[in-house]
Design an enzyme around this catalytic site. Sequence first.
Site, mmCIF file in Angstrom:
data_model
loop_
_atom_site.group_PDB
_atom_site.id
_atom_site.type_symbol
_atom_site.label_atom_id
_atom_site.label_comp_id
_atom_site.label_asym_id
_atom_site.label_seq_id
_atom_site.Cartn_x
_atom_site.Cartn_y
_atom_site.Cartn_z
ATOM 1 N N HIS A 1 0.858 -1.186 0.000
ATOM 2 C CA HIS A 1 0.000 0.000 0.000
ATOM 3 C C HIS A 1 0.892 1.232 0.000
ATOM 4 O O HIS A 1 1.908 1.275 0.687
ATOM 5 C CB HIS A 1 -0.888 0.019 1.254
ATOM 6 C CG HIS A 1 -1.721 1.260 1.362
ATOM 7 N ND1 HIS A 1 -2.888 1.434 0.637
ATOM 8 C CD2 HIS A 1 -1.544 2.399 2.074
ATOM 9 C CE1 HIS A 1 -3.390 2.619 0.916
ATOM 10 N NE2 HIS A 1 -2.591 3.231 1.786
ATOM 11 N N ASP B 1 -15.597 2.680 5.832
ATOM 12 C CA ASP B 1 -14.567 3.677 5.533
ATOM 13 C C ASP B 1 -15.070 4.693 4.513
ATOM 14 O O ASP B 1 -14.749 5.879 4.611
ATOM 15 C CB ASP B 1 -13.287 3.000 5.032
ATOM 16 C CG ASP B 1 -12.195 4.032 4.785
ATOM 17 O OD1 ASP B 1 -11.813 4.711 5.761
ATOM 18 O OD2 ASP B 1 -11.759 4.201 3.636
ATOM 19 N N ARG C 1 -15.135 12.607 7.595
ATOM 20 C CA ARG C 1 -13.900 13.205 8.130
ATOM 21 C C ARG C 1 -13.395 14.314 7.214
ATOM 22 O O ARG C 1 -12.885 15.339 7.664
ATOM 23 C CB ARG C 1 -12.828 12.129 8.301
ATOM 24 C CG ARG C 1 -13.104 11.183 9.470
ATOM 25 C CD ARG C 1 -12.241 9.939 9.397
ATOM 26 N NE ARG C 1 -10.838 10.255 9.340
ATOM 27 C CZ ARG C 1 -9.920 9.511 8.688
ATOM 28 N NH1 ARG C 1 -10.273 8.408 8.057
ATOM 29 N NH2 ARG C 1 -8.659 9.870 8.675
ATOM 30 N N SER D 1 -8.486 3.331 8.874
ATOM 31 C CA SER D 1 -9.008 3.458 7.508
ATOM 32 C C SER D 1 -8.143 2.642 6.535
ATOM 33 O O SER D 1 -8.656 1.842 5.745
ATOM 34 C CB SER D 1 -9.000 4.948 7.131
ATOM 35 O OG SER D 1 -9.118 5.124 5.754
ATOM 36 N N LYS E 1 -8.907 -1.666 5.067
ATOM 37 C CA LYS E 1 -8.991 -1.998 3.640
ATOM 38 C C LYS E 1 -7.933 -3.032 3.270
ATOM 39 O O LYS E 1 -8.188 -3.957 2.510
ATOM 40 C CB LYS E 1 -8.838 -0.729 2.790
ATOM 41 C CG LYS E 1 -10.054 0.177 2.878
ATOM 42 C CD LYS E 1 -9.881 1.497 2.160
ATOM 43 C CE LYS E 1 -9.028 2.473 2.906
ATOM 44 N NZ LYS E 1 -9.016 3.841 2.485
HETATM 45 N N1 URA Z 1 -5.838 7.320 3.152
HETATM 46 C C1 URA Z 1 -6.816 6.491 3.596
HETATM 47 O O1 URA Z 1 -7.100 5.466 2.971
HETATM 48 N N2 URA Z 1 -7.447 6.816 4.742
HETATM 49 C C2 URA Z 1 -7.172 7.921 5.472
HETATM 50 O O2 URA Z 1 -7.779 8.134 6.498
HETATM 51 C C3 URA Z 1 -6.162 8.767 4.991
HETATM 52 C C4 URA Z 1 -5.506 8.442 3.833
#
Ligand code: URA
Length: 434
Positions: free
Chosen positions: A82, A161, A168, A183, A187
């Site tokens: 990631h 999310d 957010r 978050s 994922k």
């Molecule tokens: N990237 C994400 O996937 N989530 C966040 O909260 C911030 C950056």
Amino acid sequence: MLMTDLIAKKRDGEELTTEEIRFLIDCYVSGKIADYQMSALCMAILFRGMSDRETLDLTMAMMHSGDVVDLSPIRGVKGDKHSTGGVGDKTSLILCPMVAACGLRIAKMSGRGLGHTGGTLDKLESFPGYNIAIGEKRFIDNVNRIGIAIMGQTANIVPADKKLYALRDVTGTVASIPLIVSSIMSKKLAAGADVIVLDVKCGSGAFMKTEEDAYKLANGLTRIGKLAGKKCAAVITDMDQPLGCAVGNALEVKEAISVLRGETKGDLLELCLTLGSCLLVGAGIAEDKEKAEAMLREAVDSGAALRKLAEMVEAQDGRAEDVYDTSRLPEAPVKLEVPSEVSGYMRHIECEKIGLISMHLGGGRATKDSQIDLSVGLVLHKKVGDRVEKGESLATIHASTEEKAREAAELLRACCSFSDEPVQRPTFIKAIIQ
Ligand code: URA
């Protein structure tokens, strides 16, 4: 359980229990908790923080809010990577075939780009015919057969999310480490891999602008990954200037292929060797970093990594020939050099603005539904620390019209600043957190 009690509890600096965290995610996703209450809670979390136990509970509750991909039908160890996102980040296109050529299984779900950052799916669609929607069965079959597949996220990964991030974003609560960690990790965990490496970008073109924040995030991500039972490492890397030289979809694919051919070295290769060795060591495929790097270099030198990319493109309805002959990829009609107006040393490149230039040329999305032009973007010829002579080209703009090219050239010049004195090249890999 009352949401008002949970907000007050967090406001007063107390820890929320596992049950309370599950309750608030379940009720928020099903619409029983209102946005105004959830935003108050997010603000309380931003100020009060969360313990690792709370962050793990939040991550798991979010992960279970939707589908969790079952990669168990895939034989062997599954790896994933990631990136927190940046400009010119074509790492997955290089790293994934490199580690797959070394025996790590890559079953990766990627996303599209938005704003100044690009997305792996858009880049892959530069291969005519490349199918990002092959469905889970073909995805798993392809990984079992050739060791690698990259497709778009299935619809229902971590719906919590999607809802929470949108909230957010408009309530000033993005910048909370536990909320970012949960978050990202919800994922990644829902995507099902055994070994995860996280590329945490740091600098003007990145989400984390300072090294201090990047360390906090990288430490939080790896701690939660490990507590969730995964092999997990993070690498903190510079994003004060674009990664590599190309910015724009097909241009980045061409640069990625040139790294896989062994023709381009520099920061991109260094990053792929570092991330790749974290993955191979984590998977038990290599004993240590040195042996992993030797395997990865051999995968490039022997052509095995490039062949792996070609196999993947072919298995997802593209043509292997397009990997071996990049002149077949989309190409912009107008190319314009940007001569420097001064001599000196490149001191700074405004990274985020470079991403925006590519977006304005048509290479990125201003909104989720914008159409993009895969052929446009720019290729930098000078990076921070390089000597520049007056009249030498700073970059080549690839555009759809002469007018857009001229506008982009002006913007690009304004992004570069110079010094008469030599400028030290920035340290690219700032830390590896195991
Ligand atoms: N990237 C994400 O996937 N989530 C966040 O909260 C911030 C950056």
